[in-house]
Design an enzyme around this catalytic site. Structure first.
Site, short mmCIF file in Angstrom:
data_model
loop_
_atom_site.label_atom_id
_atom_site.label_comp_id
_atom_site.label_asym_id
_atom_site.label_seq_id
_atom_site.Cartn_x
_atom_site.Cartn_y
_atom_site.Cartn_z
N ARG A 147 -9.24 1.00 9.32
CA ARG A 147 -8.59 0.04 9.76
C ARG A 147 -9.80 -0.76 10.37
O ARG A 147 -9.90 -2.08 10.79
CB ARG A 147 -8.00 -0.82 10.64
CG ARG A 147 -6.95 -0.76 10.03
CD ARG A 147 -5.11 -0.37 11.61
NE ARG A 147 -4.06 -0.84 10.51
CZ ARG A 147 -2.98 -0.77 10.13
NH1 ARG A 147 -2.84 0.59 10.16
NH2 ARG A 147 -2.01 -1.59 9.78
N LYS B 65 1.02 -1.41 0.51
CA LYS B 65 -0.03 0.31 -0.10
C LYS B 65 1.02 1.37 -0.31
O LYS B 65 0.74 2.10 -0.72
CB LYS B 65 -0.63 0.60 1.25
CG LYS B 65 -1.71 -1.33 1.38
CD LYS B 65 -2.89 -0.96 2.27
CE LYS B 65 -1.62 -1.20 4.33
NZ LYS B 65 -0.99 -2.00 4.38
N ARG C 86 12.29 -1.63 11.97
CA ARG C 86 10.88 -1.23 12.63
C ARG C 86 10.71 -1.93 14.17
O ARG C 86 10.75 -3.38 13.78
CB ARG C 86 9.93 -0.80 11.61
CG ARG C 86 9.57 0.53 11.64
CD ARG C 86 8.61 0.19 10.48
NE ARG C 86 7.26 -0.15 10.83
CZ ARG C 86 5.95 -0.24 10.27
NH1 ARG C 86 6.27 0.68 8.39
NH2 ARG C 86 5.15 -0.13 10.29
N ARG D 199 -0.29 -8.90 13.38
CA ARG D 199 -0.86 -8.09 12.51
C ARG D 199 -1.84 -8.73 11.17
O ARG D 199 -2.86 -7.75 11.53
CB ARG D 199 0.08 -6.76 11.87
CG ARG D 199 1.48 -6.37 13.25
CD ARG D 199 2.30 -5.15 12.89
NE ARG D 199 2.04 -4.16 12.09
CZ ARG D 199 2.42 -4.04 10.65
NH1 ARG D 199 3.63 -4.69 11.19
NH2 ARG D 199 2.22 -2.93 10.16
N ARG E 43 13.08 -8.65 3.87
CA ARG E 43 13.80 -7.28 4.53
C ARG E 43 14.01 -7.04 5.35
O ARG E 43 15.41 -6.15 5.36
CB ARG E 43 12.49 -6.77 4.13
CG ARG E 43 12.30 -5.33 3.67
CD ARG E 43 11.05 -4.90 3.22
NE ARG E 43 9.95 -4.65 5.05
CZ ARG E 43 8.76 -5.13 5.04
NH1 ARG E 43 7.96 -5.31 3.51
NH2 ARG E 43 8.36 -4.83 6.35
P1 AMP Z 1 0.89 0.37 9.82
O1 AMP Z 1 1.95 1.06 9.29
O2 AMP Z 1 -0.68 1.19 8.57
O3 AMP Z 1 1.58 -0.88 9.36
O4 AMP Z 1 0.71 0.64 11.24
C1 AMP Z 1 1.19 0.74 12.04
C2 AMP Z 1 0.43 0.51 13.71
O5 AMP Z 1 -0.10 1.59 13.62
C3 AMP Z 1 -0.92 -0.66 13.17
O6 AMP Z 1 -0.71 -2.10 13.46
C4 AMP Z 1 -1.45 -0.24 14.46
O7 AMP Z 1 -0.58 -0.29 15.79
C5 AMP Z 1 -1.50 0.93 14.11
N1 AMP Z 1 -2.16 1.63 13.20
C6 AMP Z 1 -2.51 2.36 12.13
N2 AMP Z 1 -2.93 2.85 11.80
C7 AMP Z 1 -3.94 2.94 12.27
C8 AMP Z 1 -5.66 2.50 12.01
N3 AMP Z 1 -6.25 3.22 11.11
N4 AMP Z 1 -6.29 2.42 13.45
C9 AMP Z 1 -5.40 1.65 14.86
N5 AMP Z 1 -4.50 1.97 14.29
C10 AMP Z 1 -3.81 2.30 13.21
#
Ligand code: AMP
Length: 194
Positions: free
Chosen positions: A88, A13, A139, A150, A127
């Protein structure tokens, strides 16, 4: 144009957001990036969010909805937004509908990245290996156990937004395991038709 990219972590994404940002003059809003910025700046929100993010669980809907509501009114979002990692949950999807209706900026398209979970785990592990070999930081949520957590959270809490958007007729499935250029081509083909 307002576009949502839906897909599990590692589906591509972020990569496609960057390409679409340049090609269409849109603004990528990644809630993950916004939260990581809060963590780095050691804000109160960042301090609360860090442990939840590291565990692979979701931050509460109220916090996320509030964060997006403030962000989309800023001038750099006027041309349109690519929502990456948001919504989400169905609650977040409903809140976004309300926000866009208020701004009279309808949703243009929802792109659903389909993936093979085992291949995603393989991609993540290579990665991490590459990052470690080149001395880059990894990270805190980039490890196999957290990715599996996740992915489970995605299946349980995020996948229900798929039928929600399917009902709007704005959703297009793309093969997230295809080469980057092919995925872009699939998305652009769809955007031409909406
Ligand atoms: P991402 O980089 O989008 O994979 O997000 C990393 C982490 O941030 C996720 O595993 C969640 O803990 C938190 N997070 C990001 N976006 C959201 C969202 N829309 N709702 C809830 N938690 C989020």
């Amino acid at each position: 144009m307002n576009i949502i990219l839906i897909g599990p972590p590692g589906a591509g994404k972020g990569t496609q957001s960057k390409i679409l940002e340049t090609k269409y003059g849109l603004k990528q809003l990644s809630t993950g990036d916004m939260l990581r910025a809060e963590v780095s700046a050691q804000t109160e929100l960042g301090q609360q969010a860090k442990a939840i993010m590291d565990s692979g669980k979701l931050i509460s809907d109220d916090i996320i909805i509030n964060m997006i509501a403030q962000r989309i009114t800023q001038p750099d979002c006027a041309q349109g937004v690519i929502f990456d990692g948001f919504p989400r949950t169905v609650e977040q999807a409903k809140a976004l509908d309300r926000m866009l209706a208020e701004k009279k900026k309808p949703l243009t398209a929802v792109i659903h990245f389909q993936v093979n979970e085992d291949e995603l785990v393989g991609r993540l592990n290579s990665r991490i290996r590459q990052a470690q070999e080149s001395g880059q930081a990894v990270r805190a949520d980039d490890n196999e156990a957290t990715l599996r957590q996740r992915l489970a959270v995605y299946r349980e809490q995020t996948a229900p937004i798929i039928p929600y958007y399917e009902a709007t007729g704005l959703m297009k499935k793309v093969d997230g395991m295809a080469p980057i250029e092919d995925v872009t081509e699939q998305i652009e083909g769809f955007l031409k038709s909406v």
